[in-house]
Each structure stands twice: as structure tokens, then as C-alpha cells.
Design a protein around this motif. Structure first.
Motif, PDB file in Angstrom:
ATOM      1  N   ALA A  51       0.806  -1.226   0.000  1.00 37.44           N
ATOM      2  CA  ALA A  51       0.000   0.000   0.000  1.00 37.44           C
ATOM      3  C   ALA A  51       0.837   1.273   0.000  1.00 37.44           C
ATOM      4  O   ALA A  51       0.274   2.366  -0.081  1.00 37.44           O
ATOM      5  CB  ALA A  51      -0.930  -0.003   1.218  1.00 37.44           C
ATOM      6  N   GLY A  52       2.168   1.151   0.099  1.00 33.50           N
ATOM      7  CA  GLY A  52       3.003   2.345   0.140  1.00 33.50           C
ATOM      8  C   GLY A  52       2.807   3.161   1.404  1.00 33.50           C
ATOM      9  O   GLY A  52       3.039   4.379   1.408  1.00 33.50           O
ATOM     10  N   VAL A  53       2.402   2.509   2.494  1.00 30.13           N
ATOM     11  CA  VAL A  53       2.118   3.188   3.757  1.00 30.13           C
ATOM     12  C   VAL A  53       3.153   2.758   4.790  1.00 30.13           C
ATOM     13  O   VAL A  53       3.377   1.557   4.991  1.00 30.13           O
ATOM     14  CB  VAL A  53       0.695   2.856   4.257  1.00 30.13           C
ATOM     15  N   SER A  54       3.774   3.725   5.443  1.00 31.61           N
ATOM     16  CA  SER A  54       4.798   3.436   6.438  1.00 31.61           C
ATOM     17  C   SER A  54       4.194   3.370   7.835  1.00 31.61           C
ATOM     18  O   SER A  54       3.387   4.220   8.216  1.00 31.61           O
ATOM     19  CB  SER A  54       5.882   4.520   6.427  1.00 31.61           C
ATOM     20  N   MET A  55       4.591   2.368   8.589  1.00 30.95           N
ATOM     21  CA  MET A  55       4.193   2.265   9.993  1.00 30.95           C
ATOM     22  C   MET A  55       4.955   3.306  10.805  1.00 30.95           C
ATOM     23  O   MET A  55       6.136   3.563  10.544  1.00 30.95           O
ATOM     24  CB  MET A  55       4.509   0.854  10.503  1.00 30.95           C
ATOM     25  N   PRO A  56       4.311   3.938  11.785  1.00 29.39           N
ATOM     26  CA  PRO A  56       5.022   4.914  12.616  1.00 29.39           C
ATOM     27  C   PRO A  56       6.211   4.285  13.334  1.00 29.39           C
ATOM     28  O   PRO A  56       6.218   3.089  13.644  1.00 29.39           O
ATOM     29  CB  PRO A  56       3.960   5.373  13.617  1.00 29.39           C
ATOM     30  N   GLU A  57       7.226   5.088  13.588  1.00 29.27           N
ATOM     31  CA  GLU A  57       8.365   4.613  14.354  1.00 29.27           C
ATOM     32  C   GLU A  57       7.914   4.264  15.770  1.00 29.27           C
ATOM     33  O   GLU A  57       7.073   4.940  16.352  1.00 29.27           O
ATOM     34  CB  GLU A  57       9.446   5.686  14.405  1.00 29.27           C
ATOM     35  N   PRO A  58       8.475   3.215  16.349  1.00 27.23           N
ATOM     36  CA  PRO A  58       8.086   2.850  17.715  1.00 27.23           C
ATOM     37  C   PRO A  58       8.645   3.850  18.722  1.00 27.23           C
ATOM     38  O   PRO A  58       9.608   4.575  18.428  1.00 27.23           O
ATOM     39  CB  PRO A  58       8.727   1.472  17.895  1.00 27.23           C
ATOM     40  N   PRO A  59       8.046   3.912  19.912  1.00 27.49           N
ATOM     41  CA  PRO A  59       8.598   4.804  20.937  1.00 27.49           C
ATOM     42  C   PRO A  59       9.995   4.378  21.326  1.00 27.49           C
ATOM     43  O   PRO A  59      10.333   3.190  21.302  1.00 27.49           O
ATOM     44  CB  PRO A  59       7.611   4.648  22.101  1.00 27.49           C
ATOM     45  N   ARG A  60      10.811   5.334  21.675  1.00 29.34           N
ATOM     46  CA  ARG A  60      12.174   5.062  22.127  1.00 29.34           C
ATOM     47  C   ARG A  60      12.658   6.238  22.972  1.00 29.34           C
ATOM     48  O   ARG A  60      12.063   7.308  22.935  1.00 29.34           O
ATOM     49  CB  ARG A  60      13.112   4.827  20.942  1.00 29.34           C
ATOM     50  N   PRO A  61      13.730   6.073  23.722  1.00 28.77           N
ATOM     51  CA  PRO A  61      14.244   7.178  24.530  1.00 28.77           C
ATOM     52  C   PRO A  61      14.687   8.344  23.655  1.00 28.77           C
ATOM     53  O   PRO A  61      15.048   8.158  22.482  1.00 28.77           O
ATOM     54  CB  PRO A  61      15.439   6.554  25.260  1.00 28.77           C
ATOM     55  N   PRO A  62      14.652   9.570  24.184  1.00 27.19           N
ATOM     56  CA  PRO A  62      15.124  10.721  23.409  1.00 27.19           C
ATOM     57  C   PRO A  62      16.611  10.612  23.104  1.00 27.19           C
ATOM     58  O   PRO A  62      17.361   9.938  23.824  1.00 27.19           O
ATOM     59  CB  PRO A  62      14.822  11.913  24.324  1.00 27.19           C
ATOM     60  N   ALA A  63      17.020  11.241  22.007  1.00 28.94           N
ATOM     61  CA  ALA A  63      18.427  11.176  21.598  1.00 28.94           C
ATOM     62  C   ALA A  63      19.342  11.738  22.667  1.00 28.94           C
ATOM     63  O   ALA A  63      20.453  11.228  22.887  1.00 28.94           O
ATOM     64  CB  ALA A  63      18.604  11.929  20.279  1.00 28.94           C
ATOM     65  N   GLU A  64      18.913  12.808  23.331  1.00 28.94           N
ATOM     66  CA  GLU A  64      19.677  13.400  24.419  1.00 28.94           C
ATOM     67  C   GLU A  64      18.918  13.193  25.723  1.00 28.94           C
ATOM     68  O   GLU A  64      17.694  13.353  25.764  1.00 28.94           O
ATOM     69  CB  GLU A  64      19.891  14.896  24.174  1.00 28.94           C
ATOM     70  N   PRO A  65      19.606  12.829  26.807  1.00 26.03           N
ATOM     71  CA  PRO A  65      18.917  12.619  28.090  1.00 26.03           C
ATOM     72  C   PRO A  65      18.126  13.854  28.518  1.00 26.03           C
ATOM     73  O   PRO A  65      18.544  14.987  28.288  1.00 26.03           O
ATOM     74  CB  PRO A  65      20.070  12.333  29.061  1.00 26.03           C
ATOM     75  N   VAL A  66      16.953  13.616  29.116  1.00 23.65           N
ATOM     76  CA  VAL A  66      16.064  14.677  29.581  1.00 23.65           C
ATOM     77  C   VAL A  66      16.058  14.682  31.108  1.00 23.65           C
ATOM     78  O   VAL A  66      15.917  13.625  31.727  1.00 23.65           O
ATOM     79  CB  VAL A  66      14.641  14.477  29.038  1.00 23.65           C
ATOM     80  N   THR A  67      16.231  15.840  31.696  1.00 22.90           N
ATOM     81  CA  THR A  67      16.182  15.964  33.149  1.00 22.90           C
ATOM     82  C   THR A  67      14.806  16.474  33.564  1.00 22.90           C
ATOM     83  O   THR A  67      14.339  17.496  33.061  1.00 22.90           O
ATOM     84  CB  THR A  67      17.261  16.935  33.653  1.00 22.90           C
ATOM     85  N   VAL A  68      14.145  15.737  34.458  1.00 17.81           N
ATOM     86  CA  VAL A  68      12.801  16.117  34.899  1.00 17.81           C
ATOM     87  C   VAL A  68      12.723  15.999  36.420  1.00 17.81           C
ATOM     88  O   VAL A  68      13.536  15.314  37.055  1.00 17.81           O
ATOM     89  CB  VAL A  68      11.716  15.231  34.251  1.00 17.81           C
TER      90      VAL A  68
END
Length: 477
Positions: A368-385
Motif C-alpha cells: 500500500a506504500g504506507v509506512s508504519m510509525p516509528e516505535p517509541p524510544r528514549p530521546p536522543a539526548e537525556p532529559v532531566t525532569v
């Protein structure tokens, strides 16, 4: 809700986009890919079904039972788990068509003896709440009420023992118990058991001769058993084949891939059986695909829920579908109406979700020429919260989630409780919470390379929840 560009509400009943000559599927190619990917993800047996228009191709791999070596074939039966919920929703919508059921009337109008833990909820909950998982009833109650035709009625008679995690309509939380309640409404209005209603109202008119709900029926066919594994051990057959019969309306259909795809044809054709008989009105079929509620977590499955159907936004296109998981078995169904394309994958163990992601990503891109969304993954740079407000215990039936601090950061401990605790290979799992934002995190469990979202949020009325595994688990301490 913000939708991906180009996604409108479904108009699922038009002709295929491609001419019939383009409907042919390269079966040998997909046989190779299924075999290669299933081996990579340690899946003992799998069946892939692809429907383009009225043509169905089914491809099998592996074994149905590692202990016996019984091979999987295109006509093998697998448990489809919660894909069953779409069938139950279809039965409910048939009753709406007949004028016997109002989606927005209190369930208590049909079941005046209904008792829930919260009296207000018992008076307010509707079929729409049940089919869209917004009832607030604690969803993972698996009480075994016996093997008789009255098992669903008896289960519902004990629902006042299940917690009311939020008021109806307040938020989304995946709810098996709510679909058993929906099944009881179907029984009350049809005068027969849910199993009988399913057979007479859907299976017989659709010609589904390999769709069953009871283990003694499954024994007539070549049927899979689930497998589990611990650590690096190979998959092994599970000690129990199926869930209690009371869970029928929520997830007890066992079927072939071809029958699952024949059922989807009912919806893609606007409610007609193969012989032209109308089983569902076009408006009812359309209503099932329309958004009822947006999800607190839009990355685990879809971005929103219809009536029974999960709604997915992929690459600017709208899909519908559902997943199912039982004891060592997992099933997946995705439908792209604009291409008249439906794909299902039935499996009996291993890293089935990772197989699904790899295989469906290729199938929908190629066909169908349709791409599945990328799966969730950690951010490229660490996030401080600052996540101190999330510390504590969250609990519902079958699950306890503890959020706690270690020197290495915030951690999540997931404990399976209740009747299912002895049926899962690892009832207690701990994993680090990787922050994405102050309220969004991802975790990775030892048995899978996939990252899974964890979302913390508070309702306007002040109750705090963690949303994980499509369930809203309330904070209790």
C-alpha cells in the motif's frame, strides 16, 4: 484531537483503489519473510493472512505445539484474544440497528439488577462507555464462574466486587470486564448465550466454519497452544490453554486467519454477508470506526478508539484494527479501508509484537506504500525532569505498579497479582523509567527489545493515574 495530515473519518465502503490485477500477493516471498522473521523473534508458530478485496492469501510457519511438533498450516486455529471485542461490538450494533439497544441509555435499563461498586456509575454507564473503554470499571477481573451457559450472567452478578477506578466517561482505560458486561446485555436482549448469539448472528451467515468459542469445539480442528519462556530458555507450552469461559465476550474466540479476514469483509462491505444479506447497516459499520475517545498514550497502540475498533494514524492514512493476547498467544489485525486491504497475524509465543512490527511494516509498505510509525524510544539526548510527584503505589485488579527512586534514577516495579499471577513466567518485573518529559517516560522489559510508554496524568477532579499497557491505574499511596 490533532490528526496526522490527510486523515479524515473513514469512508470504508467504497471500491478498492487498485484494479483486480494488482490484488495478487507474492505468496512465496511473504512465506520467506514470515519464516525469517519468526525465527529471529523466537515465535514457535505463526499464520499470516492478507486480504485484498475478496481474495485471501494465508501463509503458515512453524509448529502449533513445541511438545508434539504439530506443524502450523493455513487452516490452523489460534486464539485471537481481544480481537473478539470487535465481534462483540458488532453484535451490539446489530441490536442498535434493530432498535433493541440505545448506545447512550443506561445499561441498567436492560439490566435493572446491575450492581457496581459505585452506585452512581451503575446508574450512568452506557453501552457507548463499554465499547469505548471509558466505563471506569476495573477491567482485569478474571473471575471463573464456571462452564455453564450462565457464566457471563454470574460474572456480571459479581461486578460490584470490582473497583470503580473512575466515573464513566472520565478517561480511557482498557476494560475486559466492561466487554463481559456488554456480552451480558447481548444475552439479555437476544435470549441466548453470548456464544450462541455470536454463532447464529455472525458465524453462520458469514460462513465461518472454523470460528469457535469453547475448547471442546477447538479440539475438532488443528489448534495452537500458547508458549512462554523465561530468560534465554526456548519457548515451552503454557500449563493452561485458555481463560475462563466467563471472559468469552472479551476475548475467547479461536479462529483461522481466513475466518478473521472474512469477518473484516463484513465491515469493509458496509455490513453485507457474502450472499448479499445485510447483517449490519452502513451507518452502524461507519459509527464503529468513528472516534469516541482520544488516548492518554497515543504510542502504544492507536491514537484513538472507536466502538470496538482501535483507530491508527499511519503515514497520513487512517487504519482500524485490534490486537489480542491470551495465555502465550498473540494476534494482530490491521485494516486499510482506502486500499481494501486487511492483514492479520496469529502467533503462539515468542516476541510476537516485535514480529508484528517487522512484518506489518514490510507488508503495508510493499502493498500500500504506507509506512508504519516509528516505535517509541528514549530521546536522543537525556532529559532531566522532576518526577518526585510520581513516586508511590498505583493499583488496580491484577496489577500493582510501584514507582520508586534509586541512585540510578526513577524505577518501575510491575507486579501481576490475582488469578493470573501464577500463569505468567515473571509476575514481578523491574525496569528503569527513562524520561521523555515531566509526564512521559518509556521502559524496556527484559523479554523484549521494544520500548513501552508510561504516562502520568491527573484528572480535572484531582485523581492521579499512571497509564501503562493501555490501562489507567489509580494512585493509592
Amino acid at each position: 484531537m490533532t490528526r496526522p495530515p490527510g486523515i479524515d473519518d473513514l469512508s470504508a465502503f467504497g471500491p478498492p483503489e487498485k484494479p483486480s490485477s494488482a490484488l495478487l500477493v507474492d505468496v512465496p516471498y511473504w512465506q520467506r519473510r514470515l519464516s525469517e522473521l519468526a525465527k529471529r523473534h523466537h515465535v514457535p508458530g505463526a499464520v499470516l493472512g492478507i486480504a485484498r478485496g475478496t481474495r485471501i492469501d494465508v501463509i503458515a510457519y512453524g509448529v502449533l505445539n513445541q511438545a508434539t511438533g504439530m506443524t502450523a498450516t493455513s487452516d490452523s486455529l489460534f486464539q485471537i484474544g481481544s480481537i473478539t471485542k470487535v465481534w462483540t461490538a458488532t453484535l451490539a450494533m446489530q441490536l442498535v440497528d434493530e432498535g433493541a439497544l440505545d448506545l447512550d441509555a443506561p445499561i441498567a435499563d436492560v439490566l435493572p439488577a446491575l450492581r457496581l461498586a459505585d452506585l452512581q456509575a451503575a446508574e450512568q454507564v452506557t453501552m457507548r462507555h463499554l465499547l469505548a473503554h471509558t466505563s471506569g470499571i476495573d477491567g482485569d477481573v478474571f473471575t471463573d464462574t464456571g462452564r455453564g451457559d450462565d457464566c457471563v450472567e454470574r460474572f456480571v452478578g459479581q461486578l460490584d466486587e470490582a473497583a470503580q477506578n473512575h466515573l464513566p466517561g472520565a478517561t480511557f482505560s482498557y476494560c475486559n470486564a466492561g466487554f463481559v458486561l456488554a456480552g451480558r446485555v447481548i444475552e439479555q436482549l437476544t435470549g441466548v448465550s453470548w456464544d450462541h448469539a455470536l454463532r447464529e448472528r455472525l458465524c453462520v451467515p458469514l460462513g465461518l466454519e472454523h470460528t469457535v468459542t469453547l475448547p471442546e469445539e477447538a479440539l475438532r480442528f488443528r489448534t495452537a497452544i500458547g508458549h512462554d519462556s523465561t530468560g534465554d530458555q526456548p519457548p515451552r507450552p503454557v500449563p493452561v490453554w485458555g481463560l475462563p469461559r466467563s471472559q468469552g465476550p472479551a476475548g475467547l474466540i479461536t479462529a483461522t486467519a481466513a475466518d478473521v479476514l472474512a469477518f473484516t469483509r463484513l465491515h469493509l462491505s458496509g455490513g453485507r454477508a457474502p450472499d448479499g444479506a445485510r447483517l449490519l447497516s452502513p451507518s452502524a459499520a461507519q459509527a464503529m470506526t468513528e472516534q469516541q475517545v482520544e488516548l492518554p498514550d497515543t504510542q502504544t497502540l492507536g491514537d484513538s478508539w472507536g466502538l470496538g475498533w482501535i483507530r491508527f494514524g499511519w503515514d497520513g492514512h487512517r487504519l482500524i484494527g485490534h490486537d489480542g493476547a491470551t495465555l502465550g498467544q498473540a494476534a494482530f489485525l490491521r485494516i486499510l479501508p482506502e486500499h481494501d486491504l486487511a492483514v492479520t497475524l496469529l502467533t503462539n509465543g515468542g516476541a510476537a509484537k516485535d514480529l508484528y512490527r517487522d512484518l506489518f511494516g514490510e507488508v503495508f509498505a510493499e502493498l500500500a506504500g504506507v509506512s508504519m510509525p516509528e516505535p517509541p524510544r528514549p530521546p536522543a539526548e537525556p532529559v532531566t525532569v522532576d518526577a518526585r510527584q510520581h513516586l508511590g503505589r498505583y493499583e488496580r485488579a491484577g496489577t500493582r505498579i510501584d514507582i520508586f527512586d534509586r541512585t540510578s534514577g526513577l524505577w518501575l516495579r510491575h507486579t501481576t497479582t490475582g488469578p493470573l499471577a501464577h500463569l505468567v513466567p515473571a509476575p514481578v518485573q523491574e525496569t528503569v523509567l527513562v524520561p521523555v518529559s515531566d509526564s512521559q517516560f518509556v521502559v524496556q522489559y527484559p523479554d523484549s527489545p521494544s520500548w513501552i510508554p508510561v504516562t502520568f496524568y491527573t484528572l480535572p477532579t484531582g485523581e492521579s493515574f499512571v497509564h501503562h499497557g493501555m490501562r489507567a491505574t489509580p494512585k493509592v499511596s
